[in-house]
Write an enzyme that holds these catalytic residues in place. Structure first.
Site, short mmCIF file in Angstrom:
data_model
loop_
_atom_site.label_atom_id
_atom_site.label_comp_id
_atom_site.label_asym_id
_atom_site.label_seq_id
_atom_site.Cartn_x
_atom_site.Cartn_y
_atom_site.Cartn_z
N CYS A 112 -2.25 6.71 -5.68
CA CYS A 112 -0.82 6.82 -5.44
C CYS A 112 -0.14 5.77 -6.32
O CYS A 112 -0.42 4.58 -6.21
CB CYS A 112 -0.54 6.57 -3.98
SG CYS A 112 1.21 6.59 -3.59
N TYR A 154 0.85 -1.20 0.00
CA TYR A 154 0.00 0.00 0.00
C TYR A 154 0.88 1.24 0.00
O TYR A 154 2.07 1.17 0.28
CB TYR A 154 -0.93 0.02 1.23
CG TYR A 154 -0.24 0.33 2.53
CD1 TYR A 154 0.25 -0.68 3.33
CD2 TYR A 154 -0.08 1.65 2.95
CE1 TYR A 154 0.89 -0.41 4.53
CE2 TYR A 154 0.55 1.94 4.14
CZ TYR A 154 1.04 0.90 4.93
OH TYR A 154 1.68 1.19 6.11
N CYS A 155 0.26 2.37 -0.37
CA CYS A 155 0.97 3.64 -0.20
C CYS A 155 -0.01 4.72 0.23
O CYS A 155 -0.71 4.54 1.21
CB CYS A 155 1.81 4.02 -1.40
SG CYS A 155 0.93 4.31 -2.93
N ARG A 156 -0.04 5.84 -0.47
CA ARG A 156 -0.75 7.00 0.07
C ARG A 156 -2.25 7.00 -0.12
O ARG A 156 -3.00 7.46 0.73
CB ARG A 156 -0.18 8.27 -0.54
CG ARG A 156 1.23 8.55 -0.06
CD ARG A 156 1.65 9.93 -0.43
NE ARG A 156 2.41 9.91 -1.66
CZ ARG A 156 3.72 10.10 -1.75
NH1 ARG A 156 4.43 10.32 -0.66
NH2 ARG A 156 4.32 10.08 -2.91
#
Lengths: 223, 223
Positions: A181, A175-177
């Site tokens: 993202c 996952y990221c932002r």
DNA sequence: GAATCATTCAATCAATAAATTGAATGATGA
DNA sequence: TCATCATTCAATTTATTGATTGAATGATTC
């Protein structure tokens, strides 16, 4: 005097206008990762400091962010309240009603990841069962401000050199932002090519946090 | 070329800007009652025809409304999709984060109706059980375009003269155009003063329809 | 097909918003 | 207290948006 109804609509419109600028939406995205100084936000978005400051003040007037002074810097953070659900309503409306959005999403994002993302609920289940391997591909400083409990932090730009830290025999959840993202999409594409089992988490960290899931702010899940 | 993320934000911002004008929000409210010609919408909102036309075209570009030609007039209607849920996210955000909105609402609306409104679900239950008495206080033409099945139509301006048509021994549920439509608030205030048992429906007809409840377009529930 | 009507388009002017610049503020640390 | 740094403010220029006007379009009716 304008009628009560018109006054209400004026208020709504004022709020909508605050969301009506790409720079401000981008600022919200960064701010929703954790507290940030004006200078940092200006860097991240490529705006001048004065310009970023002005956009942030508009967001503050609209109640989307809050700020506090810490020494000589002013830190902005996401305000409480249903901000992310407002933005997610805007997102799902846009994805459904605007061909361009769908096209950009499929061209730039889904091309990198044809598999369904895993839901927050499913991840929470796996975390509880202790069967999750979670990979956070954001930069170290964002990770330090908060992450999914037990997540391993390998920023995207270092991922290629640190593949050895990841298991080959279990499904990794990256996952990221946020939903748009690129980092997690790129991570998934890279890791799949290397033979890893990997899927993205739907949305990103702010949504995870907003949904009431556990967070960890301590140092990385590395020795 | 701008990054995919920025392109997405530009799209979102464009949509938010379309909602960023009180006249357009008002037009959406009227359009969500049913199909309307440009001239009618201009009348209802007090705009010039050319101005209304331009706002409507912006709404159409944003995918909020659709239009079709019928003879020499062009009729606008609400588009499909999660428009009302986007607006309701905006509404609940505004009510929570903006003091002014809360103040206007309590000054002008709740003063007229200190009782909780009844939910759509509860009304659906009563309709099924045949125990509901539903009062639609919108003008006849709006009623004709669609209403809650079995509803009695007495436009607000005629309510005082037609009290005899309402039962005194059962709870009446009044509704009009939307959450901030004054008509139902005024109706409730007037009827309570006259000794009727009456409550408002939460929101209004568009939300009722959008929630998938039954509608009736036939002539009024009067002989 | 000429006249009429509803809507849209195009041009204009006024109002509002965005970005840039440089100065002002407020806090820190020598 | 003076110098420094981060942020905000104020003033300006530029760009975008809104409202108005009158002409153009497209459909109807005589």
């Amino acid at each position: 005097m304008a009628s009560a109804k018109i006054q209400i609509f004026e208020q709504f419109a004022e709020l909508a206008r605050v969301l009506g600028h790409a720079h401000r939406l981008e600022l919200i995205e960064y701010v929703s990762q954790g507290e940030r100084s004006v200078e940092r936000l200006a860097q991240l978005t490529g705006l001048s400091v004065a310009n970023a400051s002005q956009h942030l003040q508009q967001l503050r007037r609209g109640g989307f962010v809050q700020s506090r002074r810490d020494g000589k810097r002013v830190l902005y953070r996401l305000a409480d309240g249903p901000i992310l659900s407002l933005l997610s309503a805007l997102r799902s409306y846009a994805e459904r009603n605007r061909a361009e959005v769908g096209k950009i999403v499929s061209d730039y994002f889904h091309r990198l990841d044809e598999l369904e993302p895993i839901s927050r609920k499913e991840l929470a289940r796996r975390l509880k069962a202790g069967t999750a391997v979670v990979l956070d591909v954001r930069p170290e400083d964002e990770f330090a401000l908060g992450h999914v409990p037990g997540a391993l932090n390998i920023p995207m730009d270092k991922l290629k050199r640190r593949l050895a830290e990841l298991p080959k025999d279990r499904e990794i959840v990256a996952y990221c932002r946020g939903a748009y993202c690129v980092l997690s999409f790129e991570a998934v594409a890279l890791l799949r090519k290397q033979g890893f089992l990997v899927r993205r988490l739907e949305d990103g960290l702010p949504e995870w946090k907003a949904a009431g899931h556990a967070m960890e702010t301590s140092p990385p899940g590395q020795p």
